[in-house]
Design an enzyme around this catalytic site. Structure first.
Site, PDB file in Angstrom:
ATOM      1  N   TYR A 222       0.849  -1.190   0.000  1.00 24.61           N
ATOM      2  CA  TYR A 222       0.000   0.000   0.000  1.00 24.61           C
ATOM      3  C   TYR A 222       0.882   1.237   0.000  1.00 24.61           C
ATOM      4  O   TYR A 222       1.846   1.321   0.766  1.00 24.61           O
ATOM      5  CB  TYR A 222      -0.887   0.000   1.251  1.00 24.61           C
ATOM      6  CG  TYR A 222      -1.847   1.177   1.347  1.00 24.61           C
ATOM      7  CD1 TYR A 222      -2.817   1.380   0.376  1.00 24.61           C
ATOM      8  CD2 TYR A 222      -1.784   2.068   2.411  1.00 24.61           C
ATOM      9  CE1 TYR A 222      -3.706   2.456   0.465  1.00 24.61           C
ATOM     10  CE2 TYR A 222      -2.671   3.140   2.513  1.00 24.61           C
ATOM     11  CZ  TYR A 222      -3.627   3.328   1.537  1.00 24.61           C
ATOM     12  OH  TYR A 222      -4.498   4.386   1.620  1.00 24.61           O
TER      13      TYR A 222
ATOM     14  N   ASP B 129       8.995   2.846   0.407  1.00 24.92           N
ATOM     15  CA  ASP B 129       7.884   3.448   1.138  1.00 24.92           C
ATOM     16  C   ASP B 129       8.011   2.990   2.588  1.00 24.92           C
ATOM     17  O   ASP B 129       7.630   1.872   2.938  1.00 24.92           O
ATOM     18  CB  ASP B 129       6.547   3.030   0.531  1.00 24.92           C
ATOM     19  CG  ASP B 129       5.364   3.675   1.266  1.00 24.92           C
ATOM     20  OD1 ASP B 129       5.568   4.172   2.401  1.00 24.92           O
ATOM     21  OD2 ASP B 129       4.257   3.681   0.713  1.00 24.92           O
TER      22      ASP B 129
ATOM     23  N   LYS C 284       3.391   8.408   9.447  1.00 29.48           N
ATOM     24  CA  LYS C 284       3.060   7.762  10.718  1.00 29.48           C
ATOM     25  C   LYS C 284       3.990   8.157  11.874  1.00 29.48           C
ATOM     26  O   LYS C 284       3.805   9.239  12.431  1.00 29.48           O
ATOM     27  CB  LYS C 284       2.933   6.259  10.500  1.00 29.48           C
ATOM     28  CG  LYS C 284       1.759   5.987   9.530  1.00 29.48           C
ATOM     29  CD  LYS C 284       1.364   4.557   9.293  1.00 29.48           C
ATOM     30  CE  LYS C 284       0.100   4.523   8.443  1.00 29.48           C
ATOM     31  NZ  LYS C 284       0.147   3.725   7.247  1.00 29.48           N
TER      32      LYS C 284
HETATM   33  C1  LIG Z   1      -0.319   4.296   5.877  1.00 28.01           C
HETATM   34  C2  LIG Z   1       0.540   4.127   4.674  1.00 28.01           C
HETATM   35  C3  LIG Z   1       0.561   5.062   3.646  1.00 28.01           C
HETATM   36  C4  LIG Z   1      -0.410   6.220   3.576  1.00 28.01           C
HETATM   37  O1  LIG Z   1      -0.259   7.104   4.629  1.00 28.01           O
HETATM   38  P1  LIG Z   1      -1.509   8.057   5.023  1.00 28.01           P
HETATM   39  O2  LIG Z   1      -0.946   8.945   6.058  1.00 28.01           O
HETATM   40  O3  LIG Z   1      -2.573   7.127   5.503  1.00 28.01           O
HETATM   41  O4  LIG Z   1      -1.912   8.762   3.792  1.00 28.01           O
HETATM   42  C5  LIG Z   1       1.481   4.907   2.623  1.00 28.01           C
HETATM   43  N1  LIG Z   1       2.336   3.879   2.623  1.00 28.01           N
HETATM   44  C6  LIG Z   1       2.345   2.936   3.589  1.00 28.01           C
HETATM   45  C7  LIG Z   1       3.350   1.846   3.555  1.00 28.01           C
HETATM   46  C8  LIG Z   1       1.429   3.015   4.633  1.00 28.01           C
HETATM   47  O5  LIG Z   1       1.392   2.060   5.569  1.00 28.01           O
END
Ligand SMILES: *Cc1c(COP(=O)(O)O)cnc(C)c1O
Length: 428
Positions: free
Chosen positions: A147, A235, A263
């Site tokens: 994701y 990411d 996060k």
């Molecule tokens: C949570 C997440 C995102 C998106 O972050 P948001 O602050 O929810 O937009 C992108 N990449 C990874 C790996 C994530 O876990």
């Protein structure tokens, strides 16, 4: 008697449903894949979250990893309280933005310059735009089950958020928006060509349950990117500042060209960051032609919270967190296996996943097979009934925090033991 004492989760959820889509502001919160009524949170402290009915849970959601210190951490609370008095947003640079950028750059080898955003989605989206601008190429590679936020070009095969809803395809996203997105299986090294701008990967996949990169996978991606002149994007919105100070870069020994963070670095407030070498980042406006901006980017409250969080993330803190996850993982594995359930409980540093399968899980197909057997929903509710809050979906991971005590972990394992016996008994 206070009015709020008569509020129930069910009545509030019903009220929410009238004005919020699905009663929520992010789909997973609606409990679609586990069923039941979502609890409405009244407050939280440390490892615990309390709903409007006064029920308290040991919380392993921790805002999907945003709260590594636990809820309402005193250091974060007081930093935000101090910052708020000086004003909450200016549209101009502040000292804390510089400090946070310096810290990130000093902790993650290879990150020389960053740009702050307000979410992880924006960070990943902007990193992709930057990579396309820097290489002059259009194609992007991603892996099924990873994701990277909900931007059009990255949402296909997007793991947890989408998978939990059982959404097929990507309604609302026109074919041309994904025409340049190539999707491969995690732990499979694609053969690239010179049309590829960037390979985006979660260096430890944590949105299809927890899937560890096999030895050599990340290094092979590095090598393949170098061969064709593509950029490698880690990411690290989950792994960053969670696996350790240097995130997946130090953990794996593989250095990407571009990073996305989020996060943890917001200390529980809305933040995203993308970064890279000074050279790569020089493509970004105002130094270069690739545009990206944001009214609230580098927000004073978010940077205050982020700095207060990072301040507490010492080497000893990470060791403690890793040990907590290890104990929890071993305990859960034991408890579930002893009851006769087939499980995989991968633990990577402070991250932990639970798959109800006797097969190892190395990609999204494996994860989906485990998610589809319905066992997770049973486990979720059996744990919830015993005061343990897991994320409401089989594709999510568990986020033990620094506030989870040895007692919390014992209690969680005890709950899992009882939950597993109940599930096993019901199956006979
Ligand atoms: C949570 C997440 C995102 C998106 O972050 P948001 O602050 O929810 O937009 C992108 N990449 C990874 C790996 C994530 O876990």
């Amino acid at each position: 008697m206070n009015d709020s004492t008569s509020l129930t989760n069910a009545s509030l959820h019903e009220r929410a449903n009238r004005v919020l889509v699905g009663g929520v502001n992010s789909p997973v919160r609606a409990f679609l894949s586990v069923g039941g009524t979502p609890h409405v949170v009244a407050s939280a402290n440390g490892s615990r979250i309390t709903d409007v009915e006064g029920t308290t849970y040991i919380d392993y959601v921790q805002s999907y990893g945003a709260s590594i210190l636990g809820h309402a951490n005193p250091g974060v609370v007081s930093a935000v309280q101090k910052a708020v008095i000086d004003g909450t947003t200016f549209g101009a640079t502040t000292v804390r933005e510089i400090e946070l950028a310096e810290l990130i750059s000093s902790w993650v080898p290879g990150v020389e310059k960053i740009r702050m955003t307000s979410s992880g989605t924006e960070a990943a989206m902007s990193a992709i735009r930057l990579a396309r601008g820097a290489t002059g190429r259009d194609k992007i590679v991603k892996f099924a089950g990873c994701y990277h936020g909900h931007v059009d070009s990255l949402l296909i095969a997007g793991g947890s958020g989408v998978a939990n809803q059982g959404i097929v395809g990507a309604p609302g996203i026109p074919d041309p928006a994904v025409a340049d997105t190539l999707v491969y299986d995690y732990n499979t090294v694609p053969v690239l060509d010179e049309t590829v701008a960037v390979v985006a990967v979660e260096p430890v996949a944590a949105n299809m349950g927890l899937v560890e990169p096999e030895p050599g996978f990340l290094q092979a991606l590095r090598t393949e990117c170098d061969r064709v002149g593509a950029l490698l994007l880690f990411d690290e919105v989950i792994t960053g500042f969670r696996l350790g100070r240097g995130g997946a870069t130090v953990w794996s020994g593989v250095q990407p060209d571009v990073w996305a963070f989020g996060k943890v670095i917001g200390g529980g407030l809305p933040v995203g960051v993308f970064g890279g070498s000074a050279e790569v980042m020089s493509n970004l406006a105002p130094e270069g032609p690739v545009y990206q901006g944001g009214t609230l980017s580098g927000n004073p409250l978010a940077t205050a919270a982020g700095l207060a969080a990072l301040d507490q993330l010492t080497v000893a803190a990470y060791e403690h967190l890793h040990a907590t996850a290890k104990t929890l993982g071993a305990g859960l594995r034991n408890a579930l296996t002893e009851a006769g359930l087939s499980v995989q409980v991968p633990v990577v540093g402070p991250l932990l996943g639970v798959f109800f399968t006797d097969q190892p899980v190395r990609n999204y197909d494996d994860s989906k097979a485990a998610a589809d057997n319905g066992m997770f929903a049973k486990f979720f509710h059996a744990m919830r009934n015993r005061g343990v809050a897991l994320a409401p979906g089989p594709y999510e991971v568990m986020f033990p925090s620094l506030a989870h005590s040895a007692e919390d972990i014992d209690q969680t394992i005890e709950a899992a033991s009882e939950a597993a016996s109940e599930i096993a008994a019901a199956a006979h």
